[in-house]
Design an enzyme around this catalytic site. Structure first.
Site, PDB file in Angstrom:
ATOM      1  N   CYS A  49       0.822  -1.389   0.107  1.00 32.70           N
ATOM      2  CA  CYS A  49      -0.006  -0.126  -0.100  1.00 32.70           C
ATOM      3  C   CYS A  49       0.764   1.288   0.125  1.00 32.70           C
ATOM      4  O   CYS A  49       0.660   2.295  -0.797  1.00 32.70           O
ATOM      5  CB  CYS A  49      -0.761  -0.077   1.111  1.00 32.70           C
ATOM      6  SG  CYS A  49      -1.996   1.267   1.178  1.00 32.70           S
ATOM      7  N   CYS A  50       1.936   1.110   0.887  1.00 30.31           N
ATOM      8  CA  CYS A  50       2.737   2.334   0.839  1.00 30.31           C
ATOM      9  C   CYS A  50       3.476   2.539  -0.403  1.00 30.31           C
ATOM     10  O   CYS A  50       3.852   3.847  -0.867  1.00 30.31           O
ATOM     11  CB  CYS A  50       3.867   2.113   2.022  1.00 30.31           C
ATOM     12  SG  CYS A  50       3.116   2.470   3.686  1.00 30.31           S
TER      13      CYS A  50
ATOM     14  N   CYS B 140      -1.087   8.437   7.228  1.00 29.24           N
ATOM     15  CA  CYS B 140      -2.639   8.334   6.327  1.00 29.24           C
ATOM     16  C   CYS B 140      -3.289   7.853   7.763  1.00 29.24           C
ATOM     17  O   CYS B 140      -2.936   7.177   8.777  1.00 29.24           O
ATOM     18  CB  CYS B 140      -2.320   6.724   5.640  1.00 29.24           C
ATOM     19  SG  CYS B 140      -1.424   7.329   4.064  1.00 29.24           S
TER      20      CYS B 140
ATOM     21  N   CYS C 240      -3.967   4.446   9.051  1.00 30.31           N
ATOM     22  CA  CYS C 240      -2.819   3.782   9.690  1.00 30.31           C
ATOM     23  C   CYS C 240      -1.893   4.548  10.715  1.00 30.31           C
ATOM     24  O   CYS C 240      -0.775   4.502  11.132  1.00 30.31           O
ATOM     25  CB  CYS C 240      -1.544   3.185   8.727  1.00 30.31           C
ATOM     26  SG  CYS C 240      -2.076   2.256   7.741  1.00 30.31           S
TER      27      CYS C 240
ATOM     28  N   CYS D 236       7.795   3.859   5.744  1.00 30.42           N
ATOM     29  CA  CYS D 236       6.770   3.849   4.431  1.00 30.42           C
ATOM     30  C   CYS D 236       7.655   3.211   3.057  1.00 30.42           C
ATOM     31  O   CYS D 236       6.823   2.671   2.096  1.00 30.42           O
ATOM     32  CB  CYS D 236       5.829   5.265   4.369  1.00 30.42           C
ATOM     33  SG  CYS D 236       7.086   6.485   3.714  1.00 30.42           S
TER      34      CYS D 236
END
Length: 218
Positions: A101-102, A183, A186, A209
């Site tokens: 995702c990062c 984010c 998170c 990240c």
């Protein structure tokens, strides 16, 4: 490095024909570097990664600060739309694979920026994490870019002394108890015994990240 040293180094880069940019999350502690750059050269582009998962307050604060400092703000968005960021079960990746995702929302879009510059002015501090403790003031990055870390030796006490001296604004989420803000899915409010970044990706054994790992060379 102190202000005059940072100014001299940036002037040296420019005299060598290097192209410069910086990135910022626009957290309270990030404003020190932005303010110093606004005193040195307001034309240096400031890239703001809007992952699509940021707190609304964070996005609004970035606009507010860039206008106040007269910065050359440039927004960067992910290349892959959110509906394609799902695992085999259809869950959004931050729930099952936060590293990927990062990558999609931060590392991949930043790689496109690196290709256009020579020097990445990056505000990491050594005391923030073990990864950052191992970094140097000048460090290579992909695409023949040189990372410049002018605040690597700054302490959080020095950061807030500068903030008080120049009466810099505070991130609106500070007052709500957040310490390190990323984010929204998170990021949690830290417990009293947590270090600065431990409330990020809480319970996932993750503190970076990818911007300062995948986009840095030893």
């Amino acid at each position: 490095m102190k202000f005059e040293q940072i100014k001299q180094q940036l002037e040296k880069y420019k005299s060598e024909g290097k192209t410069l940019f910086t990135t910022s999350s626009f957290q309270t502690h990030s404003l020190v570097l932005l303010h110093m750059l606004s005193r040195i050269d307001r034309d240096i582009p400031v890239y703001f990664l809007n992952t699509g998962y940021l707190f609304p307050e964070a996005v609004a604060f970035a606009d507010e600060v860039s206008e106040r400092f007269g910065m050359n703000l440039k927004r960067v968005n992910p290349l892959v739309p959110k509906h394609q960021q799902r695992d085999a079960e259809g869950n959004l990746l931050f729930t099952s694979d936060p590293d990927y995702c990062c990558y999609l929302n931060k590392t991949q879009p930043m790689e496109t920026v690196l290709r256009d510059y020579d020097i990445w002015i990056n505000g990491i501090r050594a005391e923030q994490s073990r990864v950052r403790q191992a970094m140097k003031v000048e460090q290579p990055a992909p695409h023949d870019v040189l990372r410049f870390h002018p605040m690597l030796d700054w302490t959080i006490q020095e950061v807030f002394a500068y903030i008080r001296e120049y009466d810099l604004p505070r991130h609106p989420l500070d007052a709500k108890g957040y310490a390190s803000i990323g984010c929204e899915p998170c990021t949690k409010k830290p417990d009293p015994d947590m270090q600065e970044r431990e409330a990020r990706w809480y319970g996932m054994n993750k503190t970076e990240c990818g911007l300062n790992t995948d986009l840095a060379k030893a």
